[in-house]
Motif scaffolding. Structure first.
Motif, PDB file in Angstrom:
ATOM      1  N   GLU A 222      23.562  82.265  33.257  1.00 28.14           N
ATOM      2  CA  GLU A 222      22.175  82.747  32.637  1.00 28.14           C
ATOM      3  C   GLU A 222      22.553  84.056  31.979  1.00 28.14           C
ATOM      4  O   GLU A 222      23.028  84.994  32.692  1.00 28.14           O
ATOM      5  CB  GLU A 222      21.397  82.810  33.534  1.00 28.14           C
ATOM      6  CG  GLU A 222      19.757  83.325  32.867  1.00 28.14           C
ATOM      7  CD  GLU A 222      18.587  83.053  33.778  1.00 28.14           C
ATOM      8  OE1 GLU A 222      17.541  83.979  33.882  1.00 28.14           O
ATOM      9  OE2 GLU A 222      18.792  82.123  34.783  1.00 28.14           O
TER      10      GLU A 222
ATOM     11  N   GLN B 264      16.554  86.242  29.254  1.00 30.37           N
ATOM     12  CA  GLN B 264      15.290  85.726  28.567  1.00 30.37           C
ATOM     13  C   GLN B 264      14.948  86.242  27.120  1.00 30.37           C
ATOM     14  O   GLN B 264      14.064  86.057  26.654  1.00 30.37           O
ATOM     15  CB  GLN B 264      14.183  85.628  29.366  1.00 30.37           C
ATOM     16  CG  GLN B 264      14.593  84.680  30.603  1.00 30.37           C
ATOM     17  CD  GLN B 264      13.396  84.687  31.653  1.00 30.37           C
ATOM     18  OE1 GLN B 264      12.672  85.589  31.484  1.00 30.37           O
ATOM     19  NE2 GLN B 264      13.340  83.902  32.569  1.00 30.37           N
TER      20      GLN B 264
ATOM     21  N   SER C 100      14.249  77.092  26.356  1.00 34.96           N
ATOM     22  CA  SER C 100      15.422  77.605  26.845  1.00 34.96           C
ATOM     23  C   SER C 100      16.516  77.029  25.693  1.00 34.96           C
ATOM     24  O   SER C 100      16.488  75.787  25.351  1.00 34.96           O
ATOM     25  CB  SER C 100      15.751  76.907  28.259  1.00 34.96           C
ATOM     26  OG  SER C 100      14.766  77.530  29.100  1.00 34.96           O
TER      27      SER C 100
ATOM     28  N   ARG D 159      17.057  81.566  29.441  1.00 35.52           N
ATOM     29  CA  ARG D 159      15.931  80.663  30.040  1.00 35.52           C
ATOM     30  C   ARG D 159      14.706  81.099  29.665  1.00 35.52           C
ATOM     31  O   ARG D 159      14.281  82.198  30.128  1.00 35.52           O
ATOM     32  CB  ARG D 159      16.433  80.667  31.584  1.00 35.52           C
ATOM     33  CG  ARG D 159      15.316  79.777  32.367  1.00 35.52           C
ATOM     34  CD  ARG D 159      15.624  79.716  33.943  1.00 35.52           C
ATOM     35  NE  ARG D 159      15.891  81.085  34.364  1.00 35.52           N
ATOM     36  CZ  ARG D 159      14.852  81.708  34.996  1.00 35.52           C
ATOM     37  NH1 ARG D 159      13.796  81.460  35.167  1.00 35.52           N
ATOM     38  NH2 ARG D 159      15.300  83.015  35.622  1.00 35.52           N
ATOM     39  N   GLU D 160      13.992  80.137  29.183  1.00 36.20           N
ATOM     40  CA  GLU D 160      12.364  80.096  28.833  1.00 36.20           C
ATOM     41  C   GLU D 160      11.934  81.368  28.195  1.00 36.20           C
ATOM     42  O   GLU D 160      10.842  81.731  28.611  1.00 36.20           O
ATOM     43  CB  GLU D 160      11.901  79.829  30.159  1.00 36.20           C
ATOM     44  CG  GLU D 160      11.940  78.378  30.742  1.00 36.20           C
ATOM     45  CD  GLU D 160      11.901  78.049  32.317  1.00 36.20           C
ATOM     46  OE1 GLU D 160      11.546  79.043  32.935  1.00 36.20           O
ATOM     47  OE2 GLU D 160      11.714  77.019  32.624  1.00 36.20           O
TER      48      GLU D 160
END
Length: 130
Positions: free
Chosen positions: A7, A10, A47, A67-68
């Protein structure tokens, strides 16, 4: 075969890092994925995932994810999505779209990533366990 999500974050700058990874690893890029999900609060988010081919040393497939963090606005294409799609076109790839469950519906983020790996294996975007 070890397949793991990495990850990046964001935010907007994390997307730039994902795009730079795609450019610098062009020979390894396998897929560009756009995963759409609806949160428990009803907000739609995307994402972006960059799936690389396995490394020449060992059996590791990295899946870099933002992610998102990218909101979905109905009837409108966001600049972030345009950048991601442009990176895919530069490498003669298509962006693969999938609808998945939101990460907030899982008790732990590791469970969410296991869920995504299962979906990607089922759709043959990732090889099965060996």
């Amino acid at each position: 075969m070890n397949q793991r999500f990495i990850e990046l974050g964001q935010g907007f700058s994390d997307l730039y890092e994902l795009l730079e990874l795609a450019k610098s690893n062009a020979y390894r890029v396998h897929y560009f994925l756009c995963l759409e999900a609806v949160s428990a609060k009803g907000k739609k988010g995307m994402s972006f995932v960059l799936v690389l081919k396995k490394s020449s040393y060992g059996d590791f497939i990295p899946l870099y994810i933002c992610r998102e963090g990218i909101p979905v606005i109905e009837g409108k294409v966001t600049k972030r999505y345009e950048l991601f799609e442009q990176a895919a076109k530069e490498q003669e790839k298509n962006v693969i779209h999938m609808e998945v469950r939101h990460s907030d519906s899982f008790a732990d983020i590791d469970l969410y990533y296991q869920y995504l790996v299962g979906i990607l294996r089922m759709n043959r975007y990732l090889p099965p366990l060996q």
